[in-house]
Design a protein around this motif. Structure first.
Motif, short mmCIF file in Angstrom:
data_model
loop_
_atom_site.label_atom_id
_atom_site.label_comp_id
_atom_site.label_asym_id
_atom_site.label_seq_id
_atom_site.Cartn_x
_atom_site.Cartn_y
_atom_site.Cartn_z
N ARG A 29 -3.68 8.47 0.76
CA ARG A 29 -4.55 8.59 -0.41
C ARG A 29 -5.90 7.92 -0.16
O ARG A 29 -6.96 8.48 -0.50
CB ARG A 29 -3.87 7.97 -1.63
CG ARG A 29 -4.59 8.21 -2.96
CD ARG A 29 -3.70 7.81 -4.11
NE ARG A 29 -4.33 8.11 -5.38
CZ ARG A 29 -5.05 7.23 -6.08
NH1 ARG A 29 -5.22 5.98 -5.61
NH2 ARG A 29 -5.58 7.56 -7.24
N ARG A 30 -5.86 6.74 0.45
CA ARG A 30 -7.12 6.06 0.76
C ARG A 30 -7.96 6.86 1.76
O ARG A 30 -9.17 7.00 1.60
CB ARG A 30 -6.84 4.66 1.32
CG ARG A 30 -6.47 3.63 0.26
CD ARG A 30 -6.62 2.22 0.79
NE ARG A 30 -5.74 1.96 1.91
CZ ARG A 30 -4.52 1.45 1.77
NH1 ARG A 30 -4.05 1.17 0.56
NH2 ARG A 30 -3.76 1.22 2.84
N SER A 31 -7.29 7.40 2.78
CA SER A 31 -8.00 8.17 3.80
C SER A 31 -8.60 9.45 3.21
O SER A 31 -9.76 9.79 3.49
CB SER A 31 -7.05 8.53 4.95
OG SER A 31 -6.55 7.36 5.57
N LEU A 32 -7.83 10.15 2.39
CA LEU A 32 -8.32 11.40 1.80
C LEU A 32 -9.43 11.14 0.78
O LEU A 32 -10.38 11.93 0.67
CB LEU A 32 -7.16 12.15 1.14
CG LEU A 32 -6.11 12.72 2.10
CD1 LEU A 32 -4.91 13.27 1.33
CD2 LEU A 32 -6.71 13.80 2.98
N GLN A 33 -9.32 10.06 0.04
CA GLN A 33 -10.38 9.71 -0.91
C GLN A 33 -11.68 9.39 -0.16
O GLN A 33 -12.76 9.75 -0.63
CB GLN A 33 -9.96 8.51 -1.76
CG GLN A 33 -8.97 8.84 -2.85
CD GLN A 33 -8.58 7.63 -3.67
OE1 GLN A 33 -8.93 6.50 -3.35
NE2 GLN A 33 -7.86 7.87 -4.76
N LEU A 77 -12.57 10.71 2.64
CA LEU A 77 -13.11 11.98 3.13
C LEU A 77 -13.78 12.78 2.02
O LEU A 77 -14.82 13.41 2.24
CB LEU A 77 -11.98 12.82 3.76
CG LEU A 77 -11.42 12.33 5.10
CD1 LEU A 77 -10.23 13.18 5.52
CD2 LEU A 77 -12.51 12.36 6.18
N ARG A 78 -13.19 12.75 0.81
CA ARG A 78 -13.73 13.53 -0.32
C ARG A 78 -14.75 12.76 -1.14
O ARG A 78 -15.41 13.32 -1.99
CB ARG A 78 -12.59 13.98 -1.24
CG ARG A 78 -11.79 15.15 -0.68
CD ARG A 78 -10.82 15.67 -1.72
NE ARG A 78 -11.47 16.09 -2.95
CZ ARG A 78 -11.95 17.30 -3.17
NH1 ARG A 78 -11.87 18.23 -2.23
NH2 ARG A 78 -12.51 17.60 -4.33
N GLY A 79 -14.86 11.47 -0.89
CA GLY A 79 -15.84 10.68 -1.61
C GLY A 79 -15.37 10.18 -2.96
O GLY A 79 -16.19 9.82 -3.81
N GLY A 80 -14.06 10.16 -3.20
CA GLY A 80 -13.55 9.66 -4.47
C GLY A 80 -12.20 10.25 -4.81
O GLY A 80 -11.72 11.17 -4.14
N PRO A 81 -11.55 9.72 -5.85
CA PRO A 81 -10.23 10.22 -6.25
C PRO A 81 -10.31 11.59 -6.90
O PRO A 81 -11.32 11.96 -7.49
CB PRO A 81 -9.75 9.16 -7.24
CG PRO A 81 -11.00 8.60 -7.81
CD PRO A 81 -12.02 8.61 -6.70
#
Length: 255
Positions: free
Chosen positions: A90-94, A96-100
Motif C-alpha cells: 500500500r505504501r509503495s503503490l501510494q 507511485l500514484r501520489g496518494g491513497p
C-alpha cells in the motif's frame, strides 16, 4: 469458539469426490491431477446438522477440535504475512500514484493475498487432510503424501485472492448509494455492520465454486508420482474438472 463450525464446513466443502493420480500427459508435460468417478462419500449430500452428529458420535466433543493446532498456525502465518505485505504494498503503490485511493487499496489487498499463499497453503491443505482423516496426525499425513502434495489447490486459492477486492468494492459502492439516497454523511454502526455482512456474503457466493474446488483438491486420496503437477494448464484443468464433477453429481446447486 467458532472452530467447530469450521470443522463442519470443512467436512462438507471437501466432500463429493476423491482425486486419483493421473497418467502421464500425451505431450510429456507431466501428469495432471484428475477427478476419479468413484462412489461419493457420505458427506456429499449431508446437511451441516447431519455432519455434526456424525462427528459427535464417532469422535466425541474433541472431534470438533481436530487439527486446531494446525489451524492456529495457519491463521498466524496467513494474517501476519497478509498485513505485512498489505502495508508494504500500500505504501509503495501510494508513492507511485501520489496518494491513497480505492484502486490502490484493492490492488494491495489482492497482491497481499497472493503473497502469503506459498506459506499458508501447505498449512491449509494439511488442516483439510487432518480433519478428514482424524485417525492420522499431521506428521503422518506429510510422510505419506510428501511435502509437495501440500500445495494441492493452490490455483483455486490464487483465484480466491480477488474475494477481498469484491467485498470491499461491493461495500463501498453500496455505501455510496445508501448515503446518497438517505442524504447522510456516514452510516450508523448498525448499518455499517449489516452492510459489511452483506458485502462479505455477496463476495463469498460469487467465488464459492472455487472454494468447493479448493477443498476437494486438498482432500484428494492419491497424488501423481511427483506429488503435484507444476504445469499451470494441468492445475487449471484439475480445478475445473473438480467443479465439473460437482455439477455432474449435484447439478449447479452443488457449486
Amino acid at each position: 469458539v467458532t472452530y467447530p463450525i469450521e470443522i463442519v464446513k470443512n467436512r462438507i466443502a471437501s466432500a463429493t469426490t476423491e482425486l486419483g493420480s493421473a497418467g502421464a500427459a500425451s505431450d510429456g508435460a507431466g501428469a495432471a491431477e484428475t477427478v476419479a468417478a468413484e462412489k461419493p462419500p457420505d458427506n456429499e449430500h449431508a446437511s451441516a446438522l447431519t455432519v455434526a452428529k456424525g462427528i459427535l458420535s464417532s469422535r466425541g466433543v474433541l472431534g470438533f477440535y481436530d487439527g486446531v493446532t494446525v489451524s492456529a498456525l495457519e491463521n498466524a502465518v496467513e494474517k501476519f504475512l497478509y498485513f505485512y505485505a498489505y502495508s508494504m504494498l500500500r505504501r509503495s503503490l501510494q508513492a507511485l500514484r501520489g496518494g491513497p485511493s480505492m484502486l490502490v487499496d484493492l490492488t494491495a489487498g489482492c497482491l497481499a493475498e497472493l503473497a502469503h499463499l506459498p506459506f499458508s497453503v501447505p498449512f491449509e491443505t494439511l488442516l483439510v487432510r487432518v480433519v478428514n482423516n482424524p485417525e492420522k496426525g499431521a506428521m503422518a499425513v506429510i510422510r505419506e503424501k510428501g511435502f509437495a502434495s501440500l500445495y494441492a489447490g493452490t490455483m483455486a486459492s490464487a483465484v480466491l485472492s480477488i474475494k477481498p477486492a469484491i467485498q470491499l468494492a461491493t461495500y463501498e459502492a453500496t455505501r455510496a448509494r445508501l448515503l446518497k439516497r438517505w442524504q447522510a454523511t456516514a452510516l450508523s454502526a448498525g448499518h455499517a455492520f449489516l452492510l459489511g455482512a452483506f458485502a462479505r456474503a455477496f463476495a463469498t457466493i460469487l467465488v464459492f465454486p472455487y472454494i468447493r474446488a479448493k477443498f476437494m483438491l486438498k482432500n484428494e486420496k492419491s497424488l501423481t508420482a511427483n506429488g503435484a503437477s507444476s504445469n499451470i494448464q494441468d492445475l487449471i484443468a484439475s480445478m475445473h474438472r473438480a467443479m465439473a464433477l460437482l455439477v455432474e453429481r449435484q447439478g449447479l446447486a452443488g457449486l
